[in-house]
Design a protein around this motif. Structure first.
Motif, PDB file in Angstrom:
ATOM      1  N   UNK A 167       0.833  -1.206   0.000  1.00 55.96           N
ATOM      2  CA  UNK A 167       0.000   0.000   0.000  1.00 55.96           C
ATOM      3  C   UNK A 167       0.872   1.262   0.000  1.00 55.96           C
ATOM      4  N   UNK A 168       1.866   1.318   0.875  1.00 55.15           N
ATOM      5  CA  UNK A 168       2.666   2.550   0.975  1.00 55.15           C
ATOM      6  C   UNK A 168       3.549   2.740  -0.255  1.00 55.15           C
ATOM      7  N   UNK A 169       3.952   1.648  -0.902  1.00 56.75           N
ATOM      8  CA  UNK A 169       4.744   1.776  -2.123  1.00 56.75           C
ATOM      9  C   UNK A 169       3.906   2.373  -3.248  1.00 56.75           C
ATOM     10  N   UNK A 170       2.717   1.820  -3.461  1.00 60.05           N
ATOM     11  CA  UNK A 170       1.856   2.313  -4.540  1.00 60.05           C
ATOM     12  C   UNK A 170       1.349   3.721  -4.239  1.00 60.05           C
ATOM     13  N   UNK A 171       1.057   3.989  -2.989  1.00 57.85           N
ATOM     14  CA  UNK A 171       0.598   5.329  -2.609  1.00 57.85           C
ATOM     15  C   UNK A 171       1.674   6.366  -2.908  1.00 57.85           C
ATOM     16  N   UNK A 199      -2.036  -4.957  -1.522  1.00 61.85           N
ATOM     17  CA  UNK A 199      -1.870  -3.637  -0.919  1.00 61.85           C
ATOM     18  C   UNK A 199      -1.756  -2.546  -1.967  1.00 61.85           C
ATOM     19  N   UNK A 200      -1.026  -2.836  -3.050  1.00 58.16           N
ATOM     20  CA  UNK A 200      -0.880  -1.859  -4.129  1.00 58.16           C
ATOM     21  C   UNK A 200      -2.221  -1.596  -4.799  1.00 58.16           C
ATOM     22  N   UNK A 204      -4.109   2.127  -5.039  1.00 58.96           N
ATOM     23  CA  UNK A 204      -4.446   2.765  -6.309  1.00 58.96           C
ATOM     24  C   UNK A 204      -5.948   3.010  -6.396  1.00 58.96           C
ATOM     25  N   UNK A 205      -6.741   2.083  -5.890  1.00 58.99           N
ATOM     26  CA  UNK A 205      -8.189   2.276  -5.896  1.00 58.99           C
ATOM     27  C   UNK A 205      -8.577   3.502  -5.084  1.00 58.99           C
ATOM     28  N   UNK A 206      -7.895   3.720  -3.983  1.00 65.07           N
ATOM     29  CA  UNK A 206      -8.174   4.891  -3.148  1.00 65.07           C
ATOM     30  C   UNK A 206      -7.860   6.189  -3.886  1.00 65.07           C
ATOM     31  N   UNK A 327       8.806   3.066   4.178  1.00 62.64           N
ATOM     32  CA  UNK A 327       9.364   3.340   2.854  1.00 62.64           C
ATOM     33  C   UNK A 327      10.625   4.178   2.966  1.00 62.64           C
ATOM     34  N   UNK A 328      11.687   3.700   2.342  1.00 63.88           N
ATOM     35  CA  UNK A 328      12.926   4.469   2.224  1.00 63.88           C
ATOM     36  C   UNK A 328      12.935   5.092   0.835  1.00 63.88           C
ATOM     37  N   UNK A 329      12.762   6.397   0.757  1.00 65.73           N
ATOM     38  CA  UNK A 329      12.672   7.085  -0.532  1.00 65.73           C
ATOM     39  C   UNK A 329      14.059   7.527  -0.975  1.00 65.73           C
TER      40      UNK A 329
END
Length: 340
Positions: A167-171, A199-200, A204-206, A327-329
């Motif tokens: 989720x956090x990656x796709x967000x 999760x992704x 994306x749906x959100x 997430x490490x950006x």
């Protein structure tokens, strides 16, 4: 041939029991007698058969860890964490590689049970019911699932919330302005892969986006990532994703290699996010954004749960520990994209 304990006793002029005491309870033997026995051991080159002693006692100091892919740095770090706990308790860790092959996994488990190991840490190939592991636990060999969610009632487990990780990656990619996002990884029969994809999809749906475009790979490897990237690059430009989320960092590194070979720039043309945050992620040609898992902590926690159960099974309560990813950006996804 190796010298026997009987020969040590004869050379030192003591009983077998005295030699045993010197080996196991030296504090109850007088200094003079202890020295005679130690001198005899040195002269004869005697080496104690610790495995035989452990078998007689019905207890081993060896903990086994069965991993899916010994070449994956993720599992290297998990093993390192487990070693820190087990060796600190006076034991040792033996590593077995299933290679994602259930038959090979079962052969490892058969041998480990015959060797009466103290316990087994395992990332099982199958996510379904595990009668083999259940049977071992009932026979008194503690089993802890690693990188897997809650197992059977008689097993502990340690895992990371992979749905949240996906989720956090796709967000992150959606918030960077990407509308066409791909997910690369597989096989989806692996729970970790399926959860990261789920999760992704939810993230994306959100954001009102469809997808992601799922490109399933036969394994989580660099070569599989390269092949998947070749497929993505072959798509018409109007359909080609502008961002890719990979199920692990090895796949992401393969994708990065292939994109570069095709003349595409990361993150200008295609943004990229991996998973695991292995050591190579930050040191890639383009530093890789990645969902970080507490790899060594997974191993340490699993080993601690196993030792607790093996030393006090009557009072041990099975626990299912779930860690939160973050997430490490880095450069591979840092650039915000303008819509087109």
């Amino acid at each position: 041939m190796a010298a026997s304990i009987k020969e040590v006793a004869q050379r030192a002029g003591v009983s077998l029991g005295t030699v045993s005491n010197v080996l196991n309870r030296p504090d109850i033997v007088s200094p003079q007698t202890r020295k005679r026995v130690q001198d005899a051991i040195e002269e004869l080159g005697f080496v104690r058969n610790d495995s035989a002693r452990q078998l007689r006692a019905g207890r081993s100091r060896t903990v086994a860890i069965v991993v899916l892919d010994v070449s994956n740095p993720f599992f290297t770090d998990v093993v390192r964490g487990a070693e820190a706990i087990v060796e600190g308790a006076g034991g040792m860790v033996v590593v077995c590689n299933s290679g994602g092959d259930s038959a090979r996994e079962h052969r490892h488990l058969d041998v480990l049970e015959e060797q009466r190991v103290q316990g087994i840490l395992v990332t099982p190939v199958s996510d379904g019911k595990q009668p083999r592991l259940d049977r071992m636990a009932k026979r008194g060999i503690p089993v802890v699932l690693v990188d897997r969610g809650a197992g059977l009632a008689n097993q502990c487990s340690v895992a990371v919330d992979d749905v949240l990780g996906g989720r956090i990656a796709a967000q992150h990619l959606a918030e960077r302005g990407h509308k066409r996002i791909a997910f690369v990884g597989g096989p989806t029969s692996l729970r970790q892969v399926a959860d990261r994809l789920a999760g992704a999809q939810a993230a994306l749906a959100e954001h009102g986006l469809s997808g992601p475009l799922a490109v399933e790979t036969p394994m989580l490897s660099v070569s599989a990532g390269r092949q998947a990237a070749d497929e993505i690059v072959a798509l018409p430009l109007s359909r080609r994703p502008t961002a890719i989320f990979c199920a692990n960092d090895l796949v992401a590194l393969g994708v990065l290699q292939a994109l570069t070979a095709h003349g595409l720039r990361v993150p200008d043309d295609v943004a990229l996010v991996g998973y695991d945050d292995i050591e190579f992620a930050a040191g890639a040609a383009v530093p890789l954004s990645s969902v970080r898992q507490p790899r060594e902590q997974l191993g340490r926690t699993a080993a601690q749960l196993l030792l607790e159960e093996s030393t006090d099974a009557d009072h041990h309560e099975h626990r299912h520990v779930v860690f939160q990813p973050e997430l490490a950006v880095r450069q591979s996804s840092a650039k915000r994209r303008t819509s087109r």
